[in-house]
Design a protein around this motif. Sequence first.
Motif, PDB file in Angstrom:
ATOM      1  N   PHE A 364       0.830  -1.205   0.000  1.00 21.19           N
ATOM      2  CA  PHE A 364       0.000   0.000   0.000  1.00 21.19           C
ATOM      3  C   PHE A 364       0.867   1.259   0.000  1.00 21.19           C
ATOM      4  CE2 PHE A 364      -2.349   3.346   2.249  1.00 21.19           C
ATOM      5  CZ  PHE A 364      -3.482   3.423   1.451  1.00 21.19           C
ATOM      6  N   VAL A 365       1.934   1.273   0.794  1.00 13.77           N
ATOM      7  CA  VAL A 365       2.859   2.410   0.818  1.00 13.77           C
ATOM      8  C   VAL A 365       3.491   2.607  -0.555  1.00 13.77           C
ATOM      9  CG1 VAL A 365       5.032   3.268   1.784  1.00 13.77           C
ATOM     10  CG2 VAL A 365       3.338   2.223   3.289  1.00 13.77           C
ATOM     11  N   LEU A 366       3.901   1.505  -1.178  1.00 14.84           N
ATOM     12  CA  LEU A 366       4.521   1.587  -2.505  1.00 14.84           C
ATOM     13  C   LEU A 366       3.533   2.099  -3.552  1.00 14.84           C
ATOM     14  CD1 LEU A 366       6.637  -1.687  -2.684  1.00 14.84           C
ATOM     15  CD2 LEU A 366       7.482   0.653  -2.632  1.00 14.84           C
ATOM     16  N   SER A 367       2.271   1.679  -3.451  1.00 16.29           N
ATOM     17  CA  SER A 367       1.284   2.149  -4.423  1.00 16.29           C
ATOM     18  C   SER A 367       1.087   3.659  -4.317  1.00 16.29           C
ATOM     19  CB  SER A 367      -0.049   1.427  -4.205  1.00 16.29           C
ATOM     20  OG  SER A 367      -0.619   1.759  -2.951  1.00 16.29           O
ATOM     21  N   ALA A 368       1.083   4.182  -3.075  1.00 12.51           N
ATOM     22  CA  ALA A 368       0.936   5.632  -2.887  1.00 12.51           C
ATOM     23  C   ALA A 368       2.141   6.381  -3.470  1.00 12.51           C
ATOM     24  CB  ALA A 368       0.777   5.952  -1.405  1.00 12.51           C
ATOM     25  N   ILE A 369       3.344   5.864  -3.223  1.00 17.39           N
ATOM     26  CA  ILE A 369       4.552   6.515  -3.737  1.00 17.39           C
ATOM     27  C   ILE A 369       4.611   6.401  -5.261  1.00 17.39           C
ATOM     28  CG2 ILE A 369       7.078   6.486  -3.693  1.00 17.39           C
ATOM     29  CD1 ILE A 369       6.909   5.442  -0.847  1.00 17.39           C
ATOM     30  N   SER A 370       4.198   5.246  -5.781  1.00 15.57           N
ATOM     31  CA  SER A 370       4.209   5.047  -7.232  1.00 15.57           C
ATOM     32  C   SER A 370       3.253   6.001  -7.936  1.00 15.57           C
ATOM     33  CB  SER A 370       3.838   3.594  -7.548  1.00 15.57           C
ATOM     34  OG  SER A 370       3.833   3.365  -8.927  1.00 15.57           O
ATOM     35  N   VAL A 371       2.048   6.181  -7.370  1.00 21.20           N
ATOM     36  CA  VAL A 371       1.093   7.125  -7.958  1.00 21.20           C
ATOM     37  C   VAL A 371       1.634   8.547  -7.874  1.00 21.20           C
ATOM     38  CG1 VAL A 371      -1.207   8.127  -7.685  1.00 21.20           C
ATOM     39  CG2 VAL A 371      -0.907   5.659  -7.538  1.00 21.20           C
ATOM     40  N   ARG A 372       2.340   8.851  -6.801  1.00 22.84           N
ATOM     41  CA  ARG A 372       2.864  10.220  -6.626  1.00 22.84           C
ATOM     42  C   ARG A 372       4.011  10.516  -7.592  1.00 22.84           C
ATOM     43  NH1 ARG A 372       4.559  14.165  -7.240  1.00 22.84           N
ATOM     44  NH2 ARG A 372       5.090  15.913  -5.871  1.00 22.84           N
ATOM     45  N   PHE A 373       4.903   9.547  -7.854  1.00 25.75           N
ATOM     46  CA  PHE A 373       6.102   9.830  -8.648  1.00 25.75           C
ATOM     47  C   PHE A 373       6.074   9.221 -10.052  1.00 25.75           C
ATOM     48  CE2 PHE A 373       7.559  10.346  -4.264  1.00 25.75           C
ATOM     49  CZ  PHE A 373       8.194  11.567  -4.347  1.00 25.75           C
ATOM     50  N   ALA A 374       5.525   7.994 -10.208  1.00 24.33           N
ATOM     51  CA  ALA A 374       5.552   7.340 -11.522  1.00 24.33           C
ATOM     52  C   ALA A 374       4.378   7.757 -12.397  1.00 24.33           C
ATOM     53  CB  ALA A 374       5.563   5.814 -11.349  1.00 24.33           C
ATOM     54  N   PHE A 375       3.198   7.942 -11.824  1.00 20.44           N
ATOM     55  CA  PHE A 375       2.020   8.289 -12.614  1.00 20.44           C
ATOM     56  C   PHE A 375       2.185   9.600 -13.390  1.00 20.44           C
ATOM     57  CE2 PHE A 375      -2.115  10.407 -13.017  1.00 20.44           C
ATOM     58  CZ  PHE A 375      -2.820   9.448 -13.740  1.00 20.44           C
ATOM     59  N   PRO A 376       2.770  10.675 -12.801  1.00 16.96           N
ATOM     60  CA  PRO A 376       2.882  11.943 -13.558  1.00 16.96           C
ATOM     61  C   PRO A 376       4.026  11.996 -14.563  1.00 16.96           C
ATOM     62  CG  PRO A 376       2.893  12.292 -11.147  1.00 16.96           C
ATOM     63  CD  PRO A 376       3.179  10.869 -11.413  1.00 16.96           C
ATOM     64  N   CYS A 377       4.846  10.931 -14.670  1.00 15.72           N
ATOM     65  CA  CYS A 377       6.087  11.048 -15.444  1.00 15.72           C
ATOM     66  C   CYS A 377       5.847  11.317 -16.929  1.00 15.72           C
ATOM     67  CB  CYS A 377       6.955   9.804 -15.250  1.00 15.72           C
ATOM     68  SG  CYS A 377       6.292   8.305 -16.000  1.00 15.72           S
ATOM     69  N   ILE A 378       4.729  10.887 -17.492  1.00 16.86           N
ATOM     70  CA  ILE A 378       4.430  11.166 -18.901  1.00 16.86           C
ATOM     71  C   ILE A 378       3.768  12.527 -19.041  1.00 16.86           C
ATOM     72  CG2 ILE A 378       3.205  10.367 -20.948  1.00 16.86           C
ATOM     73  CD1 ILE A 378       5.497   8.573 -20.128  1.00 16.86           C
ATOM     74  N   SER A 379       2.857  12.856 -18.121  1.00 21.84           N
ATOM     75  CA  SER A 379       2.142  14.139 -18.201  1.00 21.84           C
ATOM     76  C   SER A 379       3.090  15.325 -18.077  1.00 21.84           C
ATOM     77  CB  SER A 379       1.079  14.208 -17.101  1.00 21.84           C
ATOM     78  OG  SER A 379       0.090  13.225 -17.290  1.00 21.84           O
ATOM     79  N   THR A 380       4.163  15.189 -17.292  1.00 21.43           N
ATOM     80  CA  THR A 380       5.092  16.307 -17.103  1.00 21.43           C
ATOM     81  C   THR A 380       5.909  16.615 -18.351  1.00 21.43           C
ATOM     82  OG1 THR A 380       6.644  14.711 -16.122  1.00 21.43           O
ATOM     83  CG2 THR A 380       5.327  16.027 -14.605  1.00 21.43           C
ATOM     84  N   GLU A 381       5.926  15.703 -19.312  1.00 22.70           N
ATOM     85  CA  GLU A 381       6.642  15.966 -20.560  1.00 22.70           C
ATOM     86  C   GLU A 381       5.930  17.025 -21.394  1.00 22.70           C
ATOM     87  OE1 GLU A 381       9.475  14.832 -21.219  1.00 22.70           O
ATOM     88  OE2 GLU A 381       9.767  13.058 -19.987  1.00 22.70           O
ATOM     89  N   LYS A 382       4.593  17.040 -21.346  1.00 23.31           N
ATOM     90  CA  LYS A 382       3.761  18.005 -22.054  1.00 23.31           C
ATOM     91  C   LYS A 382       4.165  18.116 -23.537  1.00 23.31           C
ATOM     92  CE  LYS A 382       4.050  21.457 -19.021  1.00 23.31           C
ATOM     93  NZ  LYS A 382       3.723  22.720 -18.325  1.00 23.31           N
ATOM     94  N   ALA A 383       4.512  19.305 -23.963  1.00 17.96           N
ATOM     95  CA  ALA A 383       4.774  19.544 -25.392  1.00 17.96           C
ATOM     96  C   ALA A 383       6.026  18.821 -25.899  1.00 17.96           C
ATOM     97  CB  ALA A 383       4.911  21.047 -25.641  1.00 17.96           C
TER      98      ALA A 383
END
Length: 548
Positions: A364-383
């Motif tokens: 559960f701790v890993l899932s929270a950290i993964s959503v916080r750091f791994a989930f945004p990694c594509i969105s932050t690339e933007k343009a």
Amino acid sequence: MITSIYALKNRIIFGGKKEMIKILFILSLALAFSIGSYLIFFKILLYFNKTDIIGKFLIIKLFSLIFLTFFSFIYFSNIITGLSTFYLSSDVNLYLASPVSYYRIVNMKYWQTFVQSSWMIIFFSLPVFYSLGRVINADIMFYIIIFSSFIPFVIIASLFGVITTGILAKLFSVRRTKWILFVLGLTFGIGFYLYIRFLKPEQFVDPEKFLTLTSYLATLRSADNIFLPTTWIIKIITYLMDKDYFNKEILYYFSLLWINALFFYMIMLEVVSRLFFSSWSNAQEGRQKRITLPWFNKIKNPIIRKDLLIFFRDPSQWSQLFLLLSLVIVYIFNFSALPLEKSPLPTLYLKNLLSFINLGLAGFVLSAISVRFAFPCISTEKASLMLIKASPFSLKKYLYSKYIFNFYPLLILSIILICVTNIILKTDKFVFYLSFITIIFLTSGLTSLSISLGIIFPVLKFENRSSISSSFGGLVCMLISIFFIGAVIILEAHPVSRILWAEVFGRQLSFKATLGIYFSFIAVFLLNLAVLIIPLKIGFKKLCEMEF
């Protein structure tokens, strides 16, 4: 603030069926969470309330810990959010160019920061207060007083955070405050740990620690500080539990909360407004020196090099990472404080059972950290995604680089978490190695889920990175991750239980039981393999179809 409300209104009216489904889904989850929180707290408080003599003291002690946790998280959340809303937000440039005073800008930005960083705590407090009211059979006056007391409590915590942000932004460049936030995060972790250890929660279940009822009650009443807002609101709850709504003490502490909220609000306006322009100017400065690391030049993958540079330059990632690590340290230490020798269950079985439960908690701790750091990694690339698609660097290699960059830090953290707790619990080799292998599979699957769902639910318009993980896609990712962890734990629970009981009683497993155990572990392996491969394939297909 008003523009955000209008934006939400337009999303509901003109968003179409898809947007309406998202909103209904989030509202249903919020309702389910509220009902679940209410039921849990109601059962705990009802059990405490039925305890003779000390029941009221136990409830007060619990709420003292809850309010201290609320205050701490609101304070640090406002520091982190304030850095973005006050000094790094793109609309600040427009406000500074308009004929608007700094006081009005700071006032507007404060309430924006307050809502963004405190709404979750206020929402979570509603079922907690309602459960307490149900336990003591309170009337409507109880809820009016407690909620109108909680609002200034939250405001005071947020004002402290914003004032701290203004001072830090003046003394240091906002874009280079990662070391300051590291110290703050470490200080918070140490302070929170010291407070927990000062309370010594394990002693409340050990009757041998107290020779008399008087010493036990004296321990429950300890650790009050009259200068803290947490003490003021606890005093109000103490009198409200006696249904003495018009007691002079309630009026005194109620006035104390609101007067201090108003006082620190004026202090915040004065301090942050005077420092605002110079702090904002510091935020626009670039780096003055470059720190070179010997191992950094050895990294050949350009995507991983870029992500490392961004990570080291982004203070919001550093601060939240160390806050999480501080809580993990407290979590690990609590396992060493468990009085396992006093349990009626066999010690060997209990230690291995706790180790298996710890596997689910670590997931559960890993899932929270993964959503916080791994989930945004594509969105932050933007343009820049358009440039990557046009470059000779293949998208498959790009996706693989993102996976590797997020997988190894999560893997190191998960191994430390599992190995340290298992060593503390002194589990046998079977449970130790099973936990070790399972957490590796869980980490690979959670990383795959977070990155792939980040591609499926991209957030290309955002003010700060933390808002991406709290989006609709981040919520979906968290839920799927929890279901995945639960499925793995359920599949492993039965065979592990059979093996542990056979070991405790010295029995041999039958052929049928052994076959069932093998089938369960094969199912776990296939599930983890499917979660690793299928989401990445879907994410890669979606990435290829993206248009800009």
